[in-house]
Design a protein around this motif. Structure first.
Motif, PDB file in Angstrom:
ATOM      1  N   SER A 160       0.828  -1.208   0.000  1.00  0.00           N
ATOM      2  CA  SER A 160       0.000   0.000   0.000  1.00  0.00           C
ATOM      3  C   SER A 160       0.865   1.262   0.000  1.00  0.00           C
ATOM      4  CB  SER A 160      -0.915  -0.002   1.225  1.00  0.00           C
ATOM      5  OG  SER A 160      -1.690   1.175   1.284  1.00  0.00           O
ATOM      6  N   ALA A 161       1.944   1.232   0.797  1.00  0.00           N
ATOM      7  CA  ALA A 161       2.837   2.406   0.829  1.00  0.00           C
ATOM      8  C   ALA A 161       3.606   2.540  -0.480  1.00  0.00           C
ATOM      9  CB  ALA A 161       3.809   2.286   2.006  1.00  0.00           C
ATOM     10  N   ASP A 215       9.192   7.923  -1.932  1.00  0.00           N
ATOM     11  CA  ASP A 215       9.222   6.520  -1.477  1.00  0.00           C
ATOM     12  C   ASP A 215       9.533   6.421   0.012  1.00  0.00           C
ATOM     13  OD1 ASP A 215      11.815   7.349  -1.479  1.00  0.00           O
ATOM     14  OD2 ASP A 215      12.613   5.597  -2.559  1.00  0.00           O
ATOM     15  N   ALA A 216       9.509   7.533   0.724  1.00  0.00           N
ATOM     16  CA  ALA A 216       9.873   7.518   2.154  1.00  0.00           C
ATOM     17  C   ALA A 216       8.972   6.588   2.982  1.00  0.00           C
ATOM     18  CB  ALA A 216       9.854   8.947   2.722  1.00  0.00           C
ATOM     19  N   PRO A 217       7.632   6.654   2.817  1.00  0.00           N
ATOM     20  CA  PRO A 217       6.805   5.729   3.630  1.00  0.00           C
ATOM     21  C   PRO A 217       7.108   4.257   3.361  1.00  0.00           C
ATOM     22  CG  PRO A 217       5.456   7.493   2.718  1.00  0.00           C
ATOM     23  CD  PRO A 217       6.789   7.601   2.037  1.00  0.00           C
ATOM     24  N   ALA A 218       7.266   3.942   2.080  1.00  0.00           N
ATOM     25  CA  ALA A 218       7.559   2.532   1.771  1.00  0.00           C
ATOM     26  C   ALA A 218       8.938   2.138   2.285  1.00  0.00           C
ATOM     27  CB  ALA A 218       7.479   2.305   0.256  1.00  0.00           C
ATOM     28  N   GLU A 242      12.536  -0.777   6.049  1.00  0.00           N
ATOM     29  CA  GLU A 242      13.570  -0.759   7.082  1.00  0.00           C
ATOM     30  C   GLU A 242      13.038  -1.347   8.396  1.00  0.00           C
ATOM     31  OE1 GLU A 242      14.733   3.271   7.271  1.00  0.00           O
ATOM     32  OE2 GLU A 242      15.975   3.188   5.446  1.00  0.00           O
ATOM     33  N   GLU A 243      11.778  -1.064   8.693  1.00  0.00           N
ATOM     34  CA  GLU A 243      11.170  -1.654   9.901  1.00  0.00           C
ATOM     35  C   GLU A 243      11.142  -3.174   9.798  1.00  0.00           C
ATOM     36  OE1 GLU A 243       6.935  -1.610  12.359  1.00  0.00           O
ATOM     37  OE2 GLU A 243       7.259  -0.224  10.671  1.00  0.00           O
ATOM     38  N   LEU A 283      12.906  -1.203  -3.966  1.00  0.00           N
ATOM     39  CA  LEU A 283      13.357  -1.101  -2.574  1.00  0.00           C
ATOM     40  C   LEU A 283      13.643  -2.522  -2.073  1.00  0.00           C
ATOM     41  CD1 LEU A 283      10.704   1.430  -1.144  1.00  0.00           C
ATOM     42  CD2 LEU A 283      13.093   1.947  -1.731  1.00  0.00           C
ATOM     43  N   SER A 284      14.649  -2.639  -1.210  1.00  0.00           N
ATOM     44  CA  SER A 284      14.936  -3.974  -0.662  1.00  0.00           C
ATOM     45  C   SER A 284      15.762  -3.851   0.599  1.00  0.00           C
ATOM     46  CB  SER A 284      15.688  -4.833  -1.697  1.00  0.00           C
ATOM     47  OG  SER A 284      16.983  -4.297  -1.915  1.00  0.00           O
TER      48      SER A 284
END
Length: 476
Positions: A49-50, A61-64, A69-70, A89-90
């Motif tokens: 969703s993010a 892309d900060a929220p995703a 990272e979390e 992102l990974s």
């Protein structure tokens, strides 16, 4: 019985625990696995969703990235792919999750739907990003299955601990229950054994165990008390009657002896007949007392060398046999051993030899033979006298069963009582060629428990000596 009760209760509790714990463990395992998969799918959908705002709306892309990272901090491996299958992102551990991520991403892009793949080490969830009909990417989350395995193992450990604790409690309760029920019954059995072996004062405690066992013990004690009273009363009557009869019989015999000393002719003959009747009456009283004592004797079995004892009794009766010109013969295997009460076999042989010598005529023969037959010793006393009819043989072991006997008619009754009290059997048979054979079957091993102590041994020693059962001419 204690062991059977304990094992039955333990088996029942074990079955109940297995039927309760195993399905519960399987249900909880399935629940943990479902919860683990649902949690991973929810985290993956959050990342998808993010990431949709970045891939579809070209926003930051900060929220995703924050969610990825979390996930990395939790130990998960998260990856976001675009519609061309490129990594957007990974996390650093993406390569550890597996080598088939590209195939999983292609499958989701071709057929937009959530995909779940699980093995022993990883649970991988792939969720399409954006519109279900035209996805703009795929979010993949790989989570290690070790926490799930640890939780399942801990859960089964607790269940096993509960089961073992329940089984231990069941063992304790079953043993206590079995002892509570079995110990009074065992004590009651021992008391019954002592009573059966002659300890008339044997009683069972009536204050332990279940109510039914207490009632049984009370009933047994009542029966034992009545039996003791009856036996003691019977013994007292026999002793009193014997004592009271012996004194007047002795006095009467003495007076007849004095009268016979001065009598002549017909008077002397009549007095001689009277003296014979007095002697017969005295033997009858002694025989009745002997039978009563034999019936109350409870032998304690001891090993008896049958061959040696037969040789001793033959030697003791040879003078009597020689006087009557009767030949005593023996055919007894060496080493024969039977278990009987002390002194019982001597009395049996004395009675049988006395009867046989009285039955046969001059030139006759009495043969004593012995053989081992399985768990018994077969002992036979055979004569070639006139024999005994079938009806007489059937009644010979009863007191006064032979009304035509010249003696008391009690000798064979004593023989039968002593043999059967020792666990053997006695039988009357026709001898080959005529005569009577007394066949005895003696136990060759100890069959009775050595309980009852001195009372049983004392009863065995109280048995009398031989009571000759002289035969009439047609009934030996």
């Amino acid at each position: 019985m204690t062991r059977r009760i304990a094992l039955s209760v333990i088996a029942l509790i074990t079955a109940v625990l297995v039927l309760a714990v195993v399905p519960l463990g399987l249900l909880m395992t399935q629940r943990e696995q479902t919860s683990f998969r649902d949690e991973a799918a929810a985290k993956t959908r959050s990342i998808a969703s993010a990431a949709e705002e970045h891939l579809s709306d070209h926003r930051s892309d900060a929220p995703a990235r924050s969610l990825v990272e979390e996930a990395h901090r939790r130990g998960d491996c998260a990856t976001v792919y675009d519609s061309a299958g490129r990594v957007v992102l990974s996390t650093a551990c993406s390569d550890v999750a597996g080598d088939d991520s590209a195939g999983l991403v292609s499958s989701v892009l071709a057929h937009p739907d959530t995909r779940v793949r699980q093995d022993d080490q990883w649970l991988t969830t792939a969720v399409p990003i954006g519109d279900a009909s035209d996805p703009v990417g795929v979010a993949v989350l790989s989570r290690s299955a070790d926490p799930l395995h640890d939780r399942i193992l801990a859960m089964w450990g607790w269940l096993a601990l509960i089961g073992v604790g329940g089984l231990g409690a069941a063992v304790l309760v079953s043993v206590l229950l079995a002892r509570w029920v079995g110990r009074p019954l065992r004590v009651l059995d021992e008391a019954a054994g002592r009573l059966g072996e002659g300890a008339l004062d044997a009683r069972a405690p009536a204050g332990a165990g279940p109510q039914e066992v207490r009632r049984l013990a009370a009933t047994f004690n009542t029966m034992a008390a009545r039996t003791e009273a009856l036996v003691h009363g019977h013994r007292a009557v026999v002793a009193d009657v014997s004592h009271q009869l012996r004194t007047p019989l002795a006095a009467l015999r003495l007076r007849l002896d004095l009268l016979a000393a001065d009598a002549e002719g017909d008077t002397a003959a009549e007095l001689a007949d009277a003296q014979g009747e007095i002697a017969r009456l005295s033997r009858l009283v002694d025989g009745m007392l002997a039978v009563a004592r034999a019936e109350h004797a409870v032998p304690q079995p001891v090993p008896v060398r049958v061959d040696r004892l037969v040789a001793e009794r033959i030697a003791a009766w040879e003078p009597v046999a020689d006087a009557g010109r009767v030949r005593l013969a023996v055919d007894c295997r060496a080493g024969l051993t039977a278990f009987l009460g002390e002194g019982d076999l001597e009395q049996v042989l004395d009675n049988l030899i006395a009867n046989a010598l009285d039955a046969v005529q001059e030139g006759g023969r009495v043969l004593i033979s012995g053989r081992r037959q399985g768990e018994t010793v077969e002992l036979r006393v055979a004569d070639n006298g006139p024999g005994m009819g079938r009806t007489a043989r059937e009644n010979a072991f009863r007191r006064f069963g032979n009304p035509e006997a010249s003696g008391t008619g009690l000798g064979l009754a004593i023989v039968h009582r002593l043999i059967t009290a020792n666990g053997g059997t006695a039988e009357l048979l026709d001898s080959p060629g005529g005569g009577l054979t007394v066949a005895l079957s003696l136990p060759a091993s100890r069959r009775r428990r050595d309980r009852g102590g001195e009372s049983g041994a004392a009863g065995a020693r109280a048995a009398p000596g031989p009571i000759p059962d002289r035969h009439s001419p047609d009934l030996p």
